[in-house]
Design an enzyme around this catalytic site. Structure first.
Site, PDB file in Angstrom:
ATOM      1  N   TYR A  18     -53.190 -72.613 -57.688  1.00  0.00           N
ATOM      2  CA  TYR A  18     -52.595 -71.929 -58.847  1.00  0.00           C
ATOM      3  C   TYR A  18     -51.356 -72.695 -59.322  1.00  0.00           C
ATOM      4  CZ  TYR A  18     -50.648 -68.334 -61.829  1.00  0.00           C
ATOM      5  OH  TYR A  18     -50.136 -67.657 -62.922  1.00  0.00           O
ATOM      6  N   HIS A  22     -50.516 -74.982 -63.023  1.00  0.00           N
ATOM      7  CA  HIS A  22     -49.379 -74.738 -63.902  1.00  0.00           C
ATOM      8  C   HIS A  22     -48.414 -75.917 -64.001  1.00  0.00           C
ATOM      9  CE1 HIS A  22     -51.050 -70.752 -63.813  1.00  0.00           C
ATOM     10  NE2 HIS A  22     -50.383 -70.550 -64.932  1.00  0.00           N
ATOM     11  N   TYR A  41     -40.710 -68.315 -71.834  1.00  0.00           N
ATOM     12  CA  TYR A  41     -41.729 -67.785 -70.929  1.00  0.00           C
ATOM     13  C   TYR A  41     -41.650 -68.499 -69.593  1.00  0.00           C
ATOM     14  CZ  TYR A  41     -46.534 -66.560 -69.428  1.00  0.00           C
ATOM     15  OH  TYR A  41     -47.628 -66.105 -68.751  1.00  0.00           O
ATOM     16  N   TRP A  77     -58.882 -70.171 -70.946  1.00  0.00           N
ATOM     17  CA  TRP A  77     -57.871 -70.233 -69.886  1.00  0.00           C
ATOM     18  C   TRP A  77     -57.993 -69.022 -68.967  1.00  0.00           C
ATOM     19  CZ3 TRP A  77     -54.456 -73.807 -68.141  1.00  0.00           C
ATOM     20  CH2 TRP A  77     -53.459 -73.384 -67.269  1.00  0.00           C
TER      21      TRP A  77
END
Length: 106
Positions: A18, A22, A41, A77
């Protein structure tokens, strides 16, 4: 700007993968987020799999989510990322649990 904090749970056996995804979020996804009003964000991830998100939006968080739902890249996504989250395979953007703000120091 409206501030929103949310949580999700990443599967503990998928944390490294994960994080790796990113490191290089697709440019098209970043552009879609920007178009949809997502600003400042950030995602934070604990070693136990608690994912904490923070975002600022000009409208409500629900409006920002709805704007992203109209972005084709978001569908792609979300489908790719769904297996990383605890739960029944529902897309992460449909499982976000918002957290009430109790203090803010501007």
């Amino acid at each position: 700007m409206n501030r929103t904090c949310f949580t999700l749970r990443v599967r503990p056996d998928r944390l490294d993968e994960y994080r790796k995804h990113h490191e290089d979020v697709w440019p098209q996804m970043q552009e879609a987020l920007t178009r949809s009003g997502w600003r400042n964000y950030s995602l934070f991830l604990t070693d136990e799999g608690l994912l904490i998100g923070y975002v600022e939006t000009p409208g409500t968080f629900d409006e920002a989510l709805a704007a992203m739902a109209d972005e084709p890249v978001n569908t792609e996504w979300q489908a790719m990322m769904a297996p990383f989250f605890e739960g029944d395979g529902t897309a992460a953007d449909q499982m976000m649990r918002t957290v009430d703000e109790v203090f803010h120091l501007p």
